[in-house]
Design a protein around this motif. Structure first.
Motif, PDB file in Angstrom:
ATOM      1  N   ALA A   1      79.701  73.409  53.501  1.00 58.81           N
ATOM      2  CA  ALA A   1      79.346  72.025  53.606  1.00 58.81           C
ATOM      3  C   ALA A   1      79.179  71.402  52.206  1.00 58.81           C
ATOM      4  O   ALA A   1      80.005  69.854  52.669  1.00 58.81           O
ATOM      5  N   TYR A   2      78.962  72.166  50.943  1.00 55.57           N
ATOM      6  CA  TYR A   2      79.041  71.557  49.932  1.00 55.57           C
ATOM      7  C   TYR A   2      80.662  70.813  49.692  1.00 55.57           C
ATOM      8  O   TYR A   2      81.021  69.724  49.125  1.00 55.57           O
TER       9      TYR A   2
ATOM     10  N   SER B   1      81.601  67.829  51.827  1.00 57.85           N
ATOM     11  CA  SER B   1      81.695  66.934  51.208  1.00 57.85           C
ATOM     12  C   SER B   1      81.944  66.256  50.070  1.00 57.85           C
ATOM     13  O   SER B   1      81.987  64.589  49.455  1.00 57.85           O
TER      14      SER B   1
ATOM     15  N   ARG C   1      88.343  65.833  54.659  1.00 58.82           N
ATOM     16  CA  ARG C   1      87.438  66.301  55.403  1.00 58.82           C
ATOM     17  C   ARG C   1      87.472  66.351  56.842  1.00 58.82           C
ATOM     18  O   ARG C   1      87.099  67.030  57.916  1.00 58.82           O
TER      19      ARG C   1
ATOM     20  N   TRP D   1      75.309  69.701  55.639  1.00 57.25           N
ATOM     21  CA  TRP D   1      76.575  68.595  55.592  1.00 57.25           C
ATOM     22  C   TRP D   1      75.624  67.204  55.830  1.00 57.25           C
ATOM     23  O   TRP D   1      76.009  65.865  55.156  1.00 57.25           O
TER      24      TRP D   1
ATOM     25  N   GLN E   1      75.377  64.399  52.971  1.00 57.10           N
ATOM     26  CA  GLN E   1      75.803  63.002  53.240  1.00 57.10           C
ATOM     27  C   GLN E   1      74.400  61.643  52.833  1.00 57.10           C
ATOM     28  O   GLN E   1      74.976  60.460  52.043  1.00 57.10           O
TER      29      GLN E   1
END
Length: 287
Positions: free
Chosen positions: A90-91, A94, A101, A173, A177
């Protein structure tokens, strides 16, 4: 007709949703609990009496202790692995540009478009004695005998991680955000290393997503049926498959209902306890 007061307006607005929820979920749960309070006779079926004997049988039987321990151990292990895989993934998502993405989000969410049964059957073909795992191990010279992860705890763990890791990625995620990039830039401008910024700024703000993702993954793992039934089989029973067997194999519906109710209660207790512990401690951990 007078208008509703400001105090009652929220209740009136939420009433349709509450009634809908109660009708579709609450009522079946109550009926399941009521069913668990009846006894069962193999000759005459469900009895009309009221008893706690089913709960005493489950709570006092080492067979069910082993099944519940295996189920929650599996849930904890799958959750931990999903955190270790999903948080870094998820990092990275982002930090990607919008074009890349979108591509990688499709890759992450793609498995969710396929039935859980189909994905699990794919793992069964991979884990089987004559499957891809065996052929690869023999081709590389690691083993001359068939290698199988079917009907093993490891096989169930791998298959469930594959099924559930997207839920962790999406939860984390979503939290990432909401983080203001300027807070990380401020930390770097004040002399902090990237690792310190990650530990002191990014992770604490991502903890709500990690917590919610962990709860989702644990709850889905503890109540999973299709994957443990196919990969684990009769040899590695979990609570969901045990309840299924009581319902459809032995036709002891009250005992099956008792197992289901105890699974629900145990899930609620574990999730609420985990939530409280994380809320109290995660801020101190990253100070």
């Amino acid at each position: 007709m007078s208008a509703a007061s400001p105090r009652t307006t929220p209740y009136l607005l939420t009433a349709p949703g509450v009634l809908f929820f109660a009708a579709l979920l609450g009522f079946p749960m109550v009926m399941t609990f009521v069913l668990s309070l009846h006894s069962y006779d193999f000759n005459t079926g469900i009895q009309s009496d009221w008893t706690l004997a089913n709960y005493a049988d489950v709570l006092g039987d080492s067979y069910f202790h082993k099944i519940f321990s295996r189920t929650f151990g599996l849930g904890l292990l799958v959750t931990l692995i999903c955190v270790l895989i999903g948080v870094p993934e998820a990092y990275v998502l982002s930090r990607l540009s919008s074009g890349w993405r979108s591509v990688f989000l499709l890759v992450v969410l793609g498995p969710l478009l396929i039935s859980v049964v189909v994905r699990t059957l794919g793992w069964a073909l991979f884990f089987g004695g004559n499957g891809i795992l065996t052929m690869t191990a023999q081709a590389l010279g690691f083993s001359d005998e068939p290698v199988s992860l079917m009907f093993t705890f490891a096989g169930m763990t791998i298959a469930l991680v594959h099924v559930l890791v997207p839920f962790m990625v999406i939860s984390v995620w979503a939290s990432l955000q909401k983080i203001d990039p300027q807070s990380e830039d401020a930390g770097l401008s004040l002399g902090a290393t990237k690792f310190t910024v990650l530990r002191r700024i990014t992770l604490p703000q991502a903890m709500p997503g990690i917590l919610s993702g962990s709860i989702i993954v644990f709850a889905l793992t503890a109540s999973a049926f299709a994957t443990p039934a196919i990969i684990g089989g009769r040899r590695m029973k979990v609570v969901a498959t045990a309840a299924y067997d009581e319902y459809l194999s032995t036709l002891n519906w009250p005992l099956g209902a008792t197992i289901a109710v105890l699974l629900l209660l145990a899930n609620i207790v574990i999730i609420l306890s985990f939530n409280k512990i994380i809320e109290r401690r995660y801020a101190k951990v990253f100070e």
